[in-house]
Design an enzyme around this catalytic site. Structure first.
Site, PDB file in Angstrom:
ATOM      1  N   ASP A 130       0.856  -1.186   0.000  1.00 22.87           N
ATOM      2  CA  ASP A 130       0.000   0.000   0.000  1.00 22.87           C
ATOM      3  C   ASP A 130       0.893   1.238   0.000  1.00 22.87           C
ATOM      4  O   ASP A 130       1.956   1.245   0.635  1.00 22.87           O
ATOM      5  CB  ASP A 130      -0.894   0.026   1.238  1.00 22.87           C
ATOM      6  CG  ASP A 130      -1.999  -1.022   1.182  1.00 22.87           C
ATOM      7  OD1 ASP A 130      -2.324  -1.469   0.068  1.00 22.87           O
ATOM      8  OD2 ASP A 130      -2.521  -1.389   2.246  1.00 22.87           O
ATOM      9  N   ASP A 146      -7.158  -1.392  -4.569  1.00 21.30           N
ATOM     10  CA  ASP A 146      -8.205  -0.979  -3.634  1.00 21.30           C
ATOM     11  C   ASP A 146      -9.098   0.097  -4.240  1.00 21.30           C
ATOM     12  O   ASP A 146     -10.324   0.084  -4.067  1.00 21.30           O
ATOM     13  CB  ASP A 146      -7.580  -0.440  -2.345  1.00 21.30           C
ATOM     14  CG  ASP A 146      -6.797  -1.498  -1.593  1.00 21.30           C
ATOM     15  OD1 ASP A 146      -7.115  -2.695  -1.750  1.00 21.30           O
ATOM     16  OD2 ASP A 146      -5.865  -1.136  -0.850  1.00 21.30           O
TER      17      ASP A 146
END
Length: 219
Positions: A130, A146
């Site tokens: 991330d 995401d």
């Protein structure tokens, strides 16, 4: 004897659109993650648009947006189930909107699933990369996969609300069904009333001719 119901043909266009969307999402996700791993040290904040958009590389063992960090195996199974379900239902898709939406969802699921399967610390337990941080919107850190998953779910809900089916047809609400039934009943009753009126008019039109004929004979 009941005839077998013919199967609907598979829409090549819809499947191609779904596959294209999935490939684009997976490619964007994996390329950006590879660049982050190679170029961005973990834990270092890199401002992109001030505080509105920042890059911050972290490793996430949980779900999207760094939630449930100790349930990696569970989310690996969920992602795999989502992938299998989309592949199974792909044959039923005729709507291009549904094809694109499910393609984005498939690509996002595959992007994060590949991290969980092939990254450290091991198969099925890998940590997802991330790096996108938007503090003004949410405290969590996320990635390209995401983002596409969230966008696809929003459009998914909109399509359901609008009544768009997988085959591209529109679901008819109860109000519309009642209106259609009333219209059909009105159309069915219209010829009967017209026939009665035509018969009355014909009877009236015949009377003067009959009277004239009788008067001529009397003369």
């Amino acid at each position: 004897m009941d005839r077998p119901v013919p199967r609907a043909k598979v829409s090549a266009r819809a499947i191609a659109a779904l596959a294209f969307a999935a490939v684009v999402v997976v490619t964007l996700d994996q390329v950006t993650k590879a660049l982050v791993v190679a170029k961005l040290p973990e834990g270092v904040v890199v401002p992109v648009l001030g505080n509105a958009l920042q890059f911050l590389s972290v490793r996430n063992p949980g779900a999207a947006f760094s939630f449930a960090v100790n349930m990696t195996w569970v989310f690996s199974l969920i992602s795999a189930a989502v992938v299998v379900a989309i592949v199974v239902y792909a044959r039923r898709i005729r709507s291009m909107w549904w094809a694109i939406v499910l393609g984005m969802l498939l690509g996002g699921a595959l992007g994060n699933l590949s991290d969980r399967l092939f990254r450290e610390p091991g198969f099925g337990r890998g940590h997802v990369v991330d790096f996108i941080s938007t503090p003004w919107m949410m405290p969590a850190i996320y990635n390209v996969a995401d983002s596409f998953i969230c966008v696809s779910m929003v459009v998914f809900v909109l399509l359901v609300i609008l009544g768009v089916n997988l085959d591209g047809t529109r679901a008819v609400s109860e109000k519309q069904q009642r209106a259609m039934a009333e219209a059909s009943a009105t159309d069915a009753a219209a010829p009967e009333s017209g026939t009665a009126t035509d018969g009355t008019d014909a009877e009236r039109a015949s009377r003067p001719a009959a009277d004239g004929a009788l008067g001529h004979d009397a003369t």
